[in-house]
Design a protein around this motif. Structure first.
Motif, PDB file in Angstrom:
ATOM      1  N   LYS A   5     -28.335 -26.295 -10.394  1.00  0.00           N
ATOM      2  CA  LYS A   5     -29.021 -25.256  -9.632  1.00  0.00           C
ATOM      3  C   LYS A   5     -29.746 -24.313 -10.595  1.00  0.00           C
ATOM      4  N   GLU A  19     -33.843 -21.196  -7.742  1.00  0.00           N
ATOM      5  CA  GLU A  19     -33.065 -21.199  -6.501  1.00  0.00           C
ATOM      6  C   GLU A  19     -32.213 -19.945  -6.377  1.00  0.00           C
ATOM      7  N   SER A  37     -23.665 -20.896  -5.598  1.00  0.00           N
ATOM      8  CA  SER A  37     -23.640 -21.929  -4.557  1.00  0.00           C
ATOM      9  C   SER A  37     -23.057 -21.436  -3.245  1.00  0.00           C
TER      10      SER A  37
END
Length: 553
Positions: free
Chosen positions: A20, A179, A550
């Motif tokens: 990520k 992200e 996350s």
């Protein structure tokens, strides 16, 4: 695969559990002694995070500020008292790829340049450092990035805009949209408004996360809403959007509260701080969930390798020899700075961190009779060192520093050192026997200096606050000052904490150190073993991926 374009990519194969993409914004980073882009704990934390991101092969980039004069150079005047000197820095290891762009600050366009730190230089994640101190700008615009935490409020607002909006503009220029956008404290908050102006608040919330470090609501920065509008802090966001993060009927803008409202998740920096933060902000609407990730420090950078190998191998004699060698290096520095010759065989107490009222640098001097008796005890001799930087305009803290300098002239076994940066911090931690930490309980969100002290064979003697609550086994790996009863006055609390220090010193520390070296060594080694792996920043950097980056997706 690295999300950064060539030639700025990570230079290593990204680990599959850390793919990520993350941009980590911080006003300060303590990466190396050679790069003066930090003041204290916030920077030490961010620097360790960048080093662990490199070690773990994470898909993360750091975005910070290039301070032309650093924070300040802590030197002495003719009376040996503290002076904050500002000297221009040069960093030939930072790469200039002519990455330049403009942002708006206070009704004008300001040029920002980003310089690149290649990961292999210091073993950290790739980093960009922003500066306005370039020839394209007028003098006032150039001063924005002169000094970290400038005393002028308008300059600090401008610094936040450069870090936040400038960092966002940099990512835009690079053609990347991470992200996750991680705000380390509220200083880079304009990044969220830069993004919200383009994509709306709901889309922005999906990718922003926030780490809060301040355990008291009154300690969180506040500004005039109208002033921030004037300076274009909000990148042109409309009033409807602003109404979701602040009270438009009130000119006071709370930066941390707004950060909690533009993020999808936030974290405190210790278990206790997480509890304090949730309680502190629960009365406010629109606040994102607040969890905690306990701060940690990078063992690869901080721990003495020879001492670590000896303790891991169960060779206590070798460990003791190495610790004495480390103390000898500190003795040399004390002599160099003060002309005093300390003894490496004497118990050495160190208090070293930012000078601030709640950290109580001079607490143990408040009972003067006990303090004097401790220093004059020939049976159980001690030597005491203080070091640390106050904010350059915190005159109360500077006065406390200078009062300790004056006091130290009376005792040959006390010293106050200047130049508390990464190198001196490491030297003190390697040379200390006791790492003294006595903040007012619940005022220290985490406090990480004791972690790296423990990694180098220094035993923590501390109030039960911050990270210590998750580490301490009193009498086994540390010594904990009992908490004062709730509701006592500040004066009584300080007196009780001072008394607690002396009781521990006379009942436990001094007899053990001088009369039972095996027991002392056991405490030292317990401390070294217990501080890792949990308080190594590899754990922390990994937890940010699993618990923060996350989460909520």
């Amino acid at each position: 695969m690295s999300f950064l374009p060539s030639p700025y990519n990570h230079g290593y194969e990204i680990a599959p559990e850390y793919t990520k993409s993350v941009a980590y914004f911080s006003m300060e980073f303590a990466i190396d002694q050679a790069l003066k882009t930090y003041s204290g704990g916030l920077g030490f934390l961010a620097g360790s995070h960048m080093r662990s991101a490199y070690d773990l092969k994470q898909n993360l980039v750091g975005i910070g500020m290039l301070w032309s004069f650093g924070y300040y150079d802590q030197v002495r005047d003719e009376n040996r008292e503290m002076v904050a000197a500002h000297r221009r820095k040069e960093y030939h290891f930072l790469e200039d790829h002519e990455l330049k762009f403009q942002i708006r600050v206070n009704g004008a366009y300001v040029w920002v340049k980003a310089l690149y730190l290649r990961p292999t230089v210091f073993g950290c994640a790739p980093m960009f450092f922003l500066t306005t101190d370039i020839e394209e700008n007028d003098y006032l615009s150039r001063t924005i990035t002169h000094s970290l935490y400038d005393a002028d409020k308008l300059t600090r607002v401008s610094q936040s805009i450069v870090l936040g909006a400038g960092g966002a503009a940099l990512l835009e220029k690079l053609g990347v949209d991470p992200e996750v956008w991680h705000l380390n404290e509220a200083h880079p908050l304009p990044a969220a408004f830069y993004e919200a102006a383009k994509h709306g608040l709901e889309e922005t919330k999906k990718k922003f996360v926030f780490t809060t470090h301040t355990p008291e609501e009154a300690g969180n920065e506040k500004s005039s809403l109208n002033l921030l509008r004037q300076f274009e802090y909000f990148s042109g966001c409309n009033e409807q959007l602003l109404s979701e993060v602040t009270d438009l009927g009130n000119d006071e803008f709370n930066h941390s509260l707004a950060a909690l409202r533009v993020s999808r998740v936030s974290n405190g920096v210790s278990k206790l701080h997480g509890e304090v933060a949730r309680d502190m902000w629960k009365r406010h609407s629109g606040v994102c969930p607040i969890t905690h990730i306990t701060n940690a420090q990078n063992k690869r950078y901080w721990a003495d390798k020879e001492l670590d190998v000896a303790v891991k191998g169960g060779d206590s004699k070798r460990a003791q020899v190495r610790k004495r060698q480390m103390k000898e290096k500190l003795v040399t520095e004390v002599a160099n700075q003060t002309g005093r010759m300390f003894d490496p065989d004497v118990l050495t107490i160190v208090w070293a961190r930012r000078f601030a009222g709640y950290k109580r640098p001079s607490l143990i001097t408040r009972d003067w009779n006990k303090f004097e008796s401790l220093l004059e005890n020939s049976t159980y001799p001690v030597q005491i060192i203080w070091a640390g930087k106050p904010y350059p305009k915190d005159f109360a803290a500077i006065d406390e520093f200078n009062q300790l300098v004056k006091m130290s002239k009376r005792f040959a076994n006390t010293a106050v050192l200047v130049g508390y940066e990464l190198a001196l911090s490491k030297l003190l931690k390697c040379g200390a026997d006791i790492w003294l930490n006595n903040p007012v309980v619940t005022r220290e969100a985490s406090g990480t200096s004791g972690m790296t002290a423990a990694m180098n064979g220094a035993v923590n003697l501390s109030t039960d606050d911050g990270w210590v609550c998750e580490f301490a086994k009193n009498g086994e790996n540390s010594f904990i000052i009992p908490a004062a009863p709730e509701g006592v006055s500040d004066q009584d609390r300080d007196a009780r904490d001072c008394e607690g220090f002396y009781k521990i010193m006379y009942d436990q520390v001094l007899p053990m150190y001088y009369n039972d070296s095996d027991a002392w060594q056991k405490v030292v080694e317990n401390s070294m073993r217990d501080v890792v792996p949990f308080f190594d920043s590899d754990r922390m950097a990994s937890e940010y991926y699993t618990k923060i980056y996350s989460s909520g997706l």
